[in-house]
Design a protein around this motif. Structure first.
Motif, PDB file in Angstrom:
ATOM      1  N   GLU A 252      -4.090  -1.697  -8.719  1.00  0.00           N
ATOM      2  CA  GLU A 252      -4.983  -0.897  -7.876  1.00  0.00           C
ATOM      3  C   GLU A 252      -6.214  -1.719  -7.524  1.00  0.00           C
ATOM      4  O   GLU A 252      -7.224  -1.697  -8.230  1.00  0.00           O
ATOM      5  CB  GLU A 252      -5.362   0.405  -8.586  1.00  0.00           C
ATOM      6  CG  GLU A 252      -6.147   1.369  -7.722  1.00  0.00           C
ATOM      7  CD  GLU A 252      -5.589   1.495  -6.297  1.00  0.00           C
ATOM      8  OE1 GLU A 252      -6.268   1.024  -5.363  1.00  0.00           O
ATOM      9  OE2 GLU A 252      -4.474   2.023  -6.131  1.00  0.00           O
TER      10      GLU A 252
ATOM     11  N   LYS B 147       5.198   3.472  -3.874  1.00  0.00           N
ATOM     12  CA  LYS B 147       4.608   2.131  -3.990  1.00  0.00           C
ATOM     13  C   LYS B 147       4.807   1.543  -5.386  1.00  0.00           C
ATOM     14  O   LYS B 147       5.254   0.400  -5.533  1.00  0.00           O
ATOM     15  CB  LYS B 147       3.115   2.184  -3.664  1.00  0.00           C
ATOM     16  CG  LYS B 147       2.341   0.903  -4.010  1.00  0.00           C
ATOM     17  CD  LYS B 147       0.866   1.045  -3.748  1.00  0.00           C
ATOM     18  CE  LYS B 147       0.217   2.017  -4.680  1.00  0.00           C
ATOM     19  NZ  LYS B 147       0.129   1.536  -6.083  1.00  0.00           N
TER      20      LYS B 147
ATOM     21  N   ALA C  39       0.183   5.859  -0.720  1.00  0.00           N
ATOM     22  CA  ALA C  39      -0.509   6.938  -1.412  1.00  0.00           C
ATOM     23  C   ALA C  39       0.311   7.417  -2.600  1.00  0.00           C
ATOM     24  O   ALA C  39       1.475   7.022  -2.793  1.00  0.00           O
ATOM     25  CB  ALA C  39      -0.773   8.093  -0.437  1.00  0.00           C
ATOM     26  N   THR C  40      -0.273   8.297  -3.387  1.00  0.00           N
ATOM     27  CA  THR C  40       0.417   8.866  -4.549  1.00  0.00           C
ATOM     28  C   THR C  40       1.707   9.554  -4.103  1.00  0.00           C
ATOM     29  O   THR C  40       1.713  10.345  -3.154  1.00  0.00           O
ATOM     30  CB  THR C  40      -0.499   9.885  -5.259  1.00  0.00           C
ATOM     31  OG1 THR C  40      -1.698   9.228  -5.662  1.00  0.00           O
ATOM     32  CG2 THR C  40       0.192  10.470  -6.472  1.00  0.00           C
TER      33      THR C  40
ATOM     34  N   THR D 281       0.834  -1.197   0.000  1.00  0.00           N
ATOM     35  CA  THR D 281       0.000   0.000   0.000  1.00  0.00           C
ATOM     36  C   THR D 281       0.868   1.245   0.000  1.00  0.00           C
ATOM     37  O   THR D 281       2.034   1.216   0.398  1.00  0.00           O
ATOM     38  CB  THR D 281      -0.931   0.025   1.232  1.00  0.00           C
ATOM     39  OG1 THR D 281      -0.114   0.084   2.420  1.00  0.00           O
ATOM     40  CG2 THR D 281      -1.806  -1.201   1.284  1.00  0.00           C
TER      41      THR D 281
ATOM     42  N   GLN E 186      -3.758   2.136  -3.314  1.00  0.00           N
ATOM     43  CA  GLN E 186      -3.513   3.447  -2.703  1.00  0.00           C
ATOM     44  C   GLN E 186      -4.475   3.691  -1.551  1.00  0.00           C
ATOM     45  O   GLN E 186      -4.196   4.498  -0.667  1.00  0.00           O
ATOM     46  CB  GLN E 186      -3.724   4.559  -3.736  1.00  0.00           C
ATOM     47  CG  GLN E 186      -2.721   4.595  -4.865  1.00  0.00           C
ATOM     48  CD  GLN E 186      -2.984   5.777  -5.775  1.00  0.00           C
ATOM     49  OE1 GLN E 186      -3.342   6.849  -5.311  1.00  0.00           O
ATOM     50  NE2 GLN E 186      -2.792   5.588  -7.071  1.00  0.00           N
TER      51      GLN E 186
END
Length: 748
Positions: A548, A451, A446-447, A444, A582
């Protein structure tokens, strides 16, 4: 004979030799020798005695190699007192080549003296010489100008060189050299050349002319003329046409032999190209892999040697902050300080009257006192100590190439079926993972957290370290761009961007899992490892990577059922999941799914609740983004391990070129056709259930189908339209022949 062969890896002498008289020694004669199917089984050679315009020339071979030439019983006997004896010796280690673009034509030189020349040739087919050459070559690329052949002394040389470079803070590394790699990867032939001179008056002049001529071949290596001191022993070797045992590693490539012994190369001999390193073996695990790795990584940037200077003043600032916020009155004792590319870790001893919670409760105050919101504190692995993590002002870069080429990774991954690189931990130590042991992995971030970079390099590491015929990848890419660079690798069977197709793919993989277990039961084994050990036709490991997952499950909720089934029992069948997202929301990464993903890696997430969803509890770190991550791996001693993941390159435009070059290494790979079974459609499944059980009640069919009752009704209407069923009142009746029912009932 047999003992000498074991020791020297090649024959020393023929039990019986065939001798043939020649009219000329040229490239065609040399070609006959080199192309012989027995070239590795016995000693071959050419001899010439010449004086002025007179020449006698002979070819000899082991008794089992016969040529359509005039046989001749020729034995040489020379007076010890009348001759001066010399031999031609390579000046440097055998992996360093001669110039193959020039030709000496040794047997046709005008040496102005009575001369006897004997050349012995035999092909080396054992693996040890190439392994030693690769090790020497790697040492040479690392700056060792004179690598020794003995692996123990070579290792000592390398250690000394590493110490010197660290002390001097300089790099001695060289770029890869095509000519050296070409020689190592080519067939190599053991050779010895002896020269006898009979005219004392012209010896110095003749040797000087010979050495001058041999300089035409000087390149990375050269041939020296050496005086033989033990003439009696050498004359016995010449008479017996026998190799010297200690020169077993004096070798020339095919091209070098032509350059030395002839004036051209016959058109029938093809130029040696660098062989593809990955036809059947992985790049890094094949015999040539440790050297061919240079070919793989040449397209990737490597980091400079970092001169790590630890700033002790940071520890003093921490103590001042603790005092300022009222945790302690006296400075804490500093136990250890470590520094990696991203962080400084300071380990401090807690006084007996202070608890760990005193620090965590005032963590916000500590951050304020130090003016840094990214400071983290954790319980140390030593009693009464804590670790404080401070981000470095100038973060370093961890390059994928440096870890891939590292001795630690090369040594570690040799016996690991599915190895991948995690990164560098807070102590500056390298971290690796084995997907086979971890079963499946949740990733996992976030932007901008790193990742996608991590997962892409994980997949690339598997492609480079697992033999191509033992790996099959299926990549699910809802964004359509995250896995596009893997299109073209033969191991990547399919990149799916349509979410409905993704569901069908996962259904097929579930069927493949069940088929594999049926095969294992039939073969009397329990897992893929045991099966592959006992069968030449190996089953490939299957890697399923979902980029995703949140997007996928929102479009097609049915995929969770397939992933849960795979998570529960796919490991022994050699099927492994890498699920990335994400947005690790609790209603997406459900407890059922998470229970089958015991290993998790997370990069920076948006909220503390996200970490709670991933790990089941919060983490003691404030992750920085850009590859700063934390892992909780099945079997890991420490609950959490913080690390910095590597990158391939800082220049985004170069990434496509690197992947293109890497794909070229696999262009000639021929893989066995291991297509996934076609997953059974709902309509086919319904036909099979009806044909097998005769059941036509909607509620019972819904129970067996495991789908919504409305969907079952729609399928039954479809069967009526196909005239497979017909409606009688409120009930359904089978409307097909007995043969049709047998066909569906048998599963065909």
């Amino acid at each position: 004979m047999s003992l000498s062969r074991i020791i020297n890896k090649t024959p020393l002498v023929n039990e019986k030799s065939n001798v043939y008289e020649l009219t000329e020694i040229n490239s065609q004669v040399i070609n006959k020798i080199i192309q012989s199917r027995f070239i590795s089984e016995g000693v071959f050679g050419i001899e010439q005695y010449s004086i002025d315009d007179y020449k006698e020339q002979y070819l000899f071979s082991p008794s089992f190699e016969k040529y359509p030439l005039p046989p001749y019983q020729k034995e040489w006997k020379f007076d010890l007192k009348e001759v001066m004896i010399f031999e031609l010796i390579l000046d440097k280690p055998n992996f360093q080549p001669l110039d193959i673009n020039n030709f000496v034509d040794l047997f046709n030189l005008e040496l102005h003296s009575s001369v006897f020349i004997q050349c012995l040739i035999c092909k080396r087919t054992d693996a040890s010489w190439r392994e030693n050459a690769i090790n020497s070559y790697k040492s040479y690329l690392n700056g060792n100008d004179f690598p020794l052949e003995n692996k123990f002394t070579l290792r000592l040389q390398d250690k000394v060189l590493n110490v010197l470079t660290k002390i001097g803070n300089f790099s001695t590394k060289r770029d890869r050299i095509d000519e050296m790699e070409s020689k190592i990867l080519s067939d190599n032939f053991r050779f010895e050349i002896r020269i006898l001179l009979f005219d004392d008056n012209n010896v110095d002049k003749t040797i000087s002319e010979l050495q001058k001529t041999l300089q035409k071949l000087t390149f990375f290596n050269e041939i020296k003329v050496k005086t033989v001191k033990n003439k009696k022993n050498m004359l016995n070797l010449i008479a017996n046409r026998e190799f010297q045992g200690h020169l077993v590693n004096q070798m020339l490539s095919e091209q070098e032999i032509y350059s030395l012994l002839s004036n051209n190369k016959p058109t029938t001999v093809q130029k040696v190209e660098l062989p593809n390193p990955v036809k059947q073996q992985s790049i890094t695990k094949s015999l040539e892999g440790s050297m061919l790795l240079q070919r793989v990584t040449q397209f990737m940037p490597r980091g400079e040697n970092r001169n790590v200077e630890i700033d002790d003043s940071k520890a003093q600032q921490i103590n001042q902050a603790f005092k300022r916020v009222g945790i302690v009155q006296k400075p804490l004792k500093i136990n250890e300080i470590h520094q990696c590319s991203t962080l400084m870790k300071v380990q401090m001893v807690i006084p007996s009257n202070v608890t760990y919670s005193a620090f965590t409760k005032k963590l916000t105050d500590i951050k304020s006192a130090l003016g840094n919101e990214n400071i983290s504190i954790e319980i140390s692995d030593k009693p009464d100590t804590i670790n404080i993590f401070l981000p470095l002002e100038n973060r370093g870069v961890v390059y994928f190439r440096d870890i891939l080429e590292s001795e630690q990774f090369q040594s570690w991954c040799k016996n690991i079926p599915l190895p991948f690189i995690i990164g560098e931990n807070v102590n500056g130590e390298l971290m690796f993972g084995n997907l086979e042991e971890l079963r499946h992995l949740l990733v996992t971030g976030a932007t901008g957290s790193g990742k996608s970079v991590f997962v892409n390099l994980m997949l690339l590491c598997l492609l480079l370290n697992v033999p191509p015929n033992e790996l099959a990848m299926y990549l699910i890419d809802p964004k359509q761009v995250e896995y596009s660079m893997f299109n073209g690798f033969p191991q990547v069977k399919k990149i799916v961007t349509d979410m409905n197709e993704a569901n069908k793919l996962l259904e097929s993989i579930v069927v493949e899992m069940e088929n594999r277990y049926a095969l294992f039961a039939k073969s009397g084994v329990k897992n893929i490892s045991s099966y592959n050990k006992n069968n030449d036709q190996k089953i490939p490991y299957i890697i399923v990577a979902v980029d995703e997952y949140a997007d996928l499950v929102m479009v097609n909720p049915n995929v969770e059922e397939h992933l849960v089934r795979l998570g529960q029992k796919a490991r022994a069948a050699g099927i492994h999941l890498i699920i990335c997202t994400q947005k690790p929301l609790a209603d997406i990464v459900t407890s059922v799914l998470k229970s089958n993903l015991p290993s998790a890696i997370s990069f920076r997430l948006k909220t503390s609740q996200d970490y709670l969803t991933v790990f089941g509890k919060g983490i003691p770190y404030n992750l920085l983004g850009k590859g700063d991550g934390v892992c909780k791996l099945d079997g890991q001693l420490k609950e959490y391990e913080r690390f910095q993941s590597p990158i391939l390159t800082l220049v985004e435009e170069d990434e496509d070129n690197i992947y293109t070059e890497l794909k070229n290494l696999f262009k000639d790979v021929q893989l066995q056709n291991n297509e996934l079974p076609v997953a059974e459609t709902d309509i086919d499944k319904l036909k099979r259930i009806i044909a097998t059980t005769g059941e036509l009640r909607v509620s019972e069919l819904q129970s067996q189908m495991g789908i919504a009752i409305g969907k079952v009704s729609d399928l039954l209407k479809q069967l009526v339209d196909e005239e497979w069923l017909r409606k009688e009142g409120r009930s359904y009746v089978i409307n097909v022949s007995h043969d049709e029912l047998v066909k569906w009932g048998s599963g065909t």
